[in-house]
Write a protein that holds these residues in place. Structure first.
Motif, PDB file in Angstrom:
ATOM      1  N   TRP A  38       0.936  -1.330   0.034  1.00  0.00           N
ATOM      2  CA  TRP A  38       0.194  -0.139   0.010  1.00  0.00           C
ATOM      3  C   TRP A  38       0.770   1.153   0.014  1.00  0.00           C
ATOM      4  CZ3 TRP A  38       0.049   3.387   4.332  1.00  0.00           C
ATOM      5  CH2 TRP A  38      -0.770   4.191   4.275  1.00  0.00           C
ATOM      6  N   LYS A  39       2.045   1.244   0.744  1.00  0.00           N
ATOM      7  CA  LYS A  39       2.865   2.419   0.968  1.00  0.00           C
ATOM      8  C   LYS A  39       3.609   2.395  -0.531  1.00  0.00           C
ATOM      9  CE  LYS A  39       6.389   4.532   3.629  1.00  0.00           C
ATOM     10  NZ  LYS A  39       7.162   4.352   4.818  1.00  0.00           N
ATOM     11  N   ASN A  40       4.065   1.562  -1.113  1.00  0.00           N
ATOM     12  CA  ASN A  40       5.168   1.695  -2.279  1.00  0.00           C
ATOM     13  C   ASN A  40       4.484   1.237  -3.706  1.00  0.00           C
ATOM     14  OD1 ASN A  40       7.698   2.240  -0.842  1.00  0.00           O
ATOM     15  ND2 ASN A  40       6.769   0.402   0.372  1.00  0.00           N
ATOM     16  N   PHE A  41       3.516   0.427  -3.635  1.00  0.00           N
ATOM     17  CA  PHE A  41       3.120  -0.049  -4.856  1.00  0.00           C
ATOM     18  C   PHE A  41       1.676  -0.319  -5.149  1.00  0.00           C
ATOM     19  CE2 PHE A  41       7.172  -1.947  -3.765  1.00  0.00           C
ATOM     20  CZ  PHE A  41       8.077  -1.479  -4.836  1.00  0.00           C
ATOM     21  N   ALA A  42       0.860   0.453  -4.347  1.00  0.00           N
ATOM     22  CA  ALA A  42      -0.620   0.167  -4.030  1.00  0.00           C
ATOM     23  C   ALA A  42      -1.231  -0.021  -5.534  1.00  0.00           C
ATOM     24  CB  ALA A  42      -1.249   1.295  -3.553  1.00  0.00           C
ATOM     25  N   GLU A  43      -1.058   0.645  -6.729  1.00  0.00           N
ATOM     26  CA  GLU A  43      -1.821   0.452  -7.765  1.00  0.00           C
ATOM     27  C   GLU A  43      -1.272  -0.291  -8.971  1.00  0.00           C
ATOM     28  OE1 GLU A  43      -4.591   2.117  -8.107  1.00  0.00           O
ATOM     29  OE2 GLU A  43      -4.514   2.862  -6.202  1.00  0.00           O
ATOM     30  N   ILE A  44      -0.059  -0.945  -8.867  1.00  0.00           N
ATOM     31  CA  ILE A  44       0.279  -1.894  -9.644  1.00  0.00           C
ATOM     32  C   ILE A  44      -0.718  -3.088  -9.983  1.00  0.00           C
ATOM     33  CG2 ILE A  44       2.050  -3.690 -10.064  1.00  0.00           C
ATOM     34  CD1 ILE A  44       3.272  -0.745 -10.432  1.00  0.00           C
ATOM     35  N   PRO A  45      -0.955  -3.250 -11.187  1.00  0.00           N
ATOM     36  CA  PRO A  45      -1.882  -4.195 -11.485  1.00  0.00           C
ATOM     37  C   PRO A  45      -1.416  -5.571 -11.454  1.00  0.00           C
ATOM     38  CG  PRO A  45      -1.126  -3.051 -13.538  1.00  0.00           C
ATOM     39  CD  PRO A  45      -0.641  -2.430 -12.373  1.00  0.00           C
ATOM     40  N   VAL A  46      -1.907  -6.464 -10.872  1.00  0.00           N
ATOM     41  CA  VAL A  46      -1.459  -7.868 -10.884  1.00  0.00           C
ATOM     42  C   VAL A  46      -2.602  -8.756 -10.696  1.00  0.00           C
ATOM     43  CG1 VAL A  46       0.357  -7.183  -9.096  1.00  0.00           C
ATOM     44  CG2 VAL A  46      -1.672  -8.115  -8.287  1.00  0.00           C
ATOM     45  N   THR A  47      -2.214 -10.141 -11.240  1.00  0.00           N
ATOM     46  CA  THR A  47      -3.351 -11.090 -11.312  1.00  0.00           C
ATOM     47  C   THR A  47      -2.773 -12.141 -10.428  1.00  0.00           C
ATOM     48  OG1 THR A  47      -4.047 -10.506 -13.499  1.00  0.00           O
ATOM     49  CG2 THR A  47      -4.389 -12.932 -12.617  1.00  0.00           C
ATOM     50  N   PHE A  48      -3.599 -12.716  -9.473  1.00  0.00           N
ATOM     51  CA  PHE A  48      -3.550 -14.174  -8.925  1.00  0.00           C
ATOM     52  C   PHE A  48      -4.302 -15.007  -9.443  1.00  0.00           C
ATOM     53  CE2 PHE A  48      -1.846 -11.049  -5.783  1.00  0.00           C
ATOM     54  CZ  PHE A  48      -1.038 -11.706  -4.900  1.00  0.00           C
ATOM     55  N   SER A  49      -3.835 -16.572  -9.435  1.00  0.00           N
ATOM     56  CA  SER A  49      -4.721 -17.428  -9.904  1.00  0.00           C
ATOM     57  C   SER A  49      -4.562 -18.847  -9.067  1.00  0.00           C
ATOM     58  CB  SER A  49      -3.976 -18.106 -11.309  1.00  0.00           C
ATOM     59  OG  SER A  49      -3.780 -16.918 -12.186  1.00  0.00           O
ATOM     60  N   LEU A  50      -5.659 -19.474  -9.033  1.00  0.00           N
ATOM     61  CA  LEU A  50      -5.459 -20.661  -8.127  1.00  0.00           C
ATOM     62  C   LEU A  50      -4.968 -21.683  -8.859  1.00  0.00           C
ATOM     63  CD1 LEU A  50      -6.707 -21.925  -5.497  1.00  0.00           C
ATOM     64  CD2 LEU A  50      -8.642 -22.838  -6.985  1.00  0.00           C
ATOM     65  N   ILE A  51      -4.123 -22.495  -8.032  1.00  0.00           N
ATOM     66  CA  ILE A  51      -3.510 -23.668  -8.853  1.00  0.00           C
ATOM     67  C   ILE A  51      -3.637 -24.995  -7.961  1.00  0.00           C
ATOM     68  CG2 ILE A  51      -0.910 -24.564  -9.607  1.00  0.00           C
ATOM     69  CD1 ILE A  51      -0.072 -21.647  -9.851  1.00  0.00           C
ATOM     70  N   ASN A  52      -4.216 -25.973  -8.705  1.00  0.00           N
ATOM     71  CA  ASN A  52      -4.306 -26.984  -7.776  1.00  0.00           C
ATOM     72  C   ASN A  52      -3.200 -28.068  -8.272  1.00  0.00           C
ATOM     73  OD1 ASN A  52      -5.164 -29.478  -6.471  1.00  0.00           O
ATOM     74  ND2 ASN A  52      -6.743 -30.267  -7.828  1.00  0.00           N
ATOM     75  N   ARG A  53      -2.346 -28.493  -7.428  1.00  0.00           N
ATOM     76  CA  ARG A  53      -1.052 -29.163  -7.660  1.00  0.00           C
ATOM     77  C   ARG A  53      -1.273 -30.789  -7.495  1.00  0.00           C
ATOM     78  NH1 ARG A  53       3.343 -25.155  -4.766  1.00  0.00           N
ATOM     79  NH2 ARG A  53       2.713 -26.549  -3.063  1.00  0.00           N
ATOM     80  N   SER A  54      -2.548 -30.865  -6.959  1.00  0.00           N
ATOM     81  CA  SER A  54      -2.978 -32.447  -6.886  1.00  0.00           C
ATOM     82  C   SER A  54      -4.033 -32.488  -7.896  1.00  0.00           C
ATOM     83  CB  SER A  54      -3.483 -32.655  -5.265  1.00  0.00           C
ATOM     84  OG  SER A  54      -2.818 -32.083  -4.429  1.00  0.00           O
ATOM     85  N   VAL A  55      -3.267 -32.681  -9.077  1.00  0.00           N
ATOM     86  CA  VAL A  55      -4.200 -32.720 -10.405  1.00  0.00           C
ATOM     87  C   VAL A  55      -5.086 -33.875 -10.573  1.00  0.00           C
ATOM     88  CG1 VAL A  55      -2.438 -31.219 -11.918  1.00  0.00           C
ATOM     89  CG2 VAL A  55      -2.216 -33.697 -11.732  1.00  0.00           C
ATOM     90  N   ALA A  56      -4.787 -34.907  -9.709  1.00  0.00           N
ATOM     91  CA  ALA A  56      -5.638 -36.019  -9.704  1.00  0.00           C
ATOM     92  C   ALA A  56      -7.315 -36.044  -9.219  1.00  0.00           C
ATOM     93  CB  ALA A  56      -4.827 -37.362  -9.001  1.00  0.00           C
ATOM     94  N   VAL A  57      -7.205 -34.760  -8.314  1.00  0.00           N
ATOM     95  CA  VAL A  57      -8.386 -34.326  -7.831  1.00  0.00           C
ATOM     96  C   VAL A  57      -9.182 -33.560  -8.445  1.00  0.00           C
ATOM     97  CG1 VAL A  57      -9.354 -33.803  -5.479  1.00  0.00           C
ATOM     98  CG2 VAL A  57      -7.348 -35.109  -5.434  1.00  0.00           C
ATOM     99  N   ARG A  58     -10.119 -33.905  -9.163  1.00  0.00           N
ATOM    100  CA  ARG A  58     -10.772 -32.931  -9.941  1.00  0.00           C
ATOM    101  C   ARG A  58     -11.933 -32.187  -9.232  1.00  0.00           C
ATOM    102  NH1 ARG A  58     -10.828 -34.554 -15.380  1.00  0.00           N
ATOM    103  NH2 ARG A  58     -13.043 -34.012 -15.694  1.00  0.00           N
ATOM    104  N   LEU A  59     -11.367 -31.110  -9.001  1.00  0.00           N
ATOM    105  CA  LEU A  59     -12.290 -30.182  -7.937  1.00  0.00           C
ATOM    106  C   LEU A  59     -13.563 -29.653  -8.706  1.00  0.00           C
ATOM    107  CD1 LEU A  59      -9.349 -28.065  -6.433  1.00  0.00           C
ATOM    108  CD2 LEU A  59     -10.831 -29.750  -5.317  1.00  0.00           C
ATOM    109  N   ALA A  60     -13.584 -29.517  -9.610  1.00  0.00           N
ATOM    110  CA  ALA A  60     -14.842 -29.088 -10.376  1.00  0.00           C
ATOM    111  C   ALA A  60     -16.220 -30.172 -10.420  1.00  0.00           C
ATOM    112  CB  ALA A  60     -14.653 -28.537 -11.828  1.00  0.00           C
ATOM    113  N   ASP A  61     -15.473 -31.259 -10.125  1.00  0.00           N
ATOM    114  CA  ASP A  61     -16.462 -32.620 -10.341  1.00  0.00           C
ATOM    115  C   ASP A  61     -16.836 -32.809  -8.844  1.00  0.00           C
ATOM    116  OD1 ASP A  61     -15.870 -32.799 -12.830  1.00  0.00           O
ATOM    117  OD2 ASP A  61     -14.498 -34.540 -12.662  1.00  0.00           O
TER     118      ASP A  61
END
Length: 433
Positions: A38-61
């Motif tokens: 907030w003090k130094n870089f508040a407005e820098i645009p970034v994107t966070f992404s969810l990553i499921n490294r346990s790919v055998a677990v199909r979370l959407a199912d």
């Protein structure tokens, strides 16, 4: 406090039960980093992404999309309460009063988290959060907590109330046995780091209270700010990979990219001092970080070991401090990757007296239901879920890690970063959680 966890889990089927009920239901390091950002870089645009490294677990199912969206939407309704703001302003953290600036707390009190985007691809949810860095960064913990808890709830919904009672009894007995072993061995410096991958909030709370009861002063506190406030515990945490990842992505030259990991520390020590001066060296590899670190980094309180073999990392740190003319016995080594009781006991035995020790105990502290299920012993095995910054001003954000199984980012950018930072000290370690 005695909670009937089985009854609460059973009743949840018939009513809405928000997973995140407070903006403070997050890790303390997120608030510390947020203030610096907030003090130094508040407005820098970034994107966070969810990553499921346990790919055998199909979370959407497993997880109903409408339920996931309802939980995410609920987080966007949360605001910092007056009571929470007063506590953050007036409490002592790491022995320091007034660690949060009034202007920051005023800004935080008006924060509404940015919206999210969700897609379903090959049985997984692609969940992303984009916006100004200071605003969007809090989504990391909430997203992983929500997805992880919804997956667990789906498993619990298949059990009767009596089966739930058996499940929780087994898990609680297992944790108490672990705490017994730590207490009997005289291990100190234990802290709860389980928020993102807990079984659920109530089990994390039970685990924290159990550790406090059984370990006493050997239990340092919890990374969960809400639990720290509620139970008068120390809030534990410093900083994480996103800081060097973003600053490196912003850099235009190879020299600036290499130096970004140290610029982060310079900005950090302009805001925080003392016990909060604990650095995380493995974003692009611990060995290269230590080799190129300015001498003043050796004056910091200690370092956090994340993805490297913990014994190798500790020995490397001890030798580094000695080579810089510092006494390792005065320095803290904080372990935080996939710890369980056997690891903690072995590390304590090998290193006690050679340096100060801390253990950030996460998934297998408050989400160890392995083998506890009355019918399907693998149904609730913990997942390896992360939510990482993946883009900065349109550029890819990269993490290499000491573990060659854990880089994040496009393959061509990972290769470019490895050419830039090298691969010294990197090795494969199986991902536990």
């Amino acid at each position: 406090m005695m909670l009937n966890l089985a009854s609460r889990a059973y009743d949840r089927r018939w009513r809405i039960d928000p997973i995140v009920r407070s903006l403070l239901d997050t890790d303390f390091y997120k608030l510390l980093m947020q203030q610096m950002i907030w003090k130094n870089f508040a407005e820098i645009p970034v994107t966070f992404s969810l990553i499921n490294r346990s790919v055998a677990v199909r979370l959407a199912d497993i997880i109903d999309r409408r339920e996931l969206e309802a939980q995410l939407d609920h987080v966007r309704t949360l605001r910092l309460t007056n009571q929470e703001r007063i506590w953050l302003a007036g409490n002592t953290f790491y022995g320091t009063e007034g660690i949060f600036q009034p202007a920051f707390l005023s800004w935080l009190s008006n924060l509404r988290l940015p919206d999210y985007e969700i897609r379903t691809v090959d049985g997984q949810y692609e969940l992303t959060f984009s916006g100004p860095w200071a605003e969007v960064m809090l989504w990391e913990i909430y997203a992983v907590t929500i997805v992880n808890t919804l997956r667990n709830r789906a498993g619990l919904a298949r059990l009767s109330e009596l089966e739930l009672d058996v499940l929780y009894s087994r898990a609680k007995t297992r944790l108490w046995g672990k705490l017994d072993r730590l207490a009997d061995a005289g291990v100190t410096g234990i802290a709860d780091f389980s928020t993102r991958r807990r079984g659920d909030f109530l089990f994390q709370e039970w685990a924290v209270l159990a550790a406090q009861d059984r370990l006493g002063s050997a239990f340092n506190g919890t990374s969960n700010v809400s639990l720290a406030q509620k139970h008068g515990l120390e809030a534990i945490g410093t900083n994480a990979h996103e800081l060097p990842m973003v600053l490196t992505a912003l850099a235009d030259t190879a020299e600036d990219m290499r130096s970004a990991q140290y610029r982060v520390l310079d900005l950090w020590q302009q805001m925080y001092q003392g016990r909060l001066l604990v650095f995380l060296p493995d974003t692009y590899g611990t060995t290269q970080f230590l080799a190129g670190a300015p001498d003043w980094v050796a004056d910091w309180t200690g370092l956090r070991v994340d993805s490297k073999d913990p014994f190798e990392a500790a020995e490397e740190a001890i030798l580094w401090w000695q080579s810089r003319g510092r006494d390792p016995r005065e320095k803290l080594v904080l372990f935080s990757d996939a710890l369980d009781v056997d690891d903690i006991l072995a590390l304590d035995q090998a290193l006690r007296g050679r340096c100060r020790l801390g253990f950030g105990w996460g998934t297998l502290f408050a989400n160890d239901f392995r083998g506890c299920h009355p019918r399907n012993r693998d149904d609730l095995n913990p997942l390896s879920l992360v939510c990482k910054v993946t883009a900065v001003q349109g550029r890819p954000a990269i993490k290499l890690s000491d573990n060659v199984a854990k880089p994040t980012g496009p393959a061509e950018e990972i290769a470019r970063y490895r050419r830039l930072f090298g691969e010294a000290g990197a090795a494969f370690r199986a991902i536990v959680a």
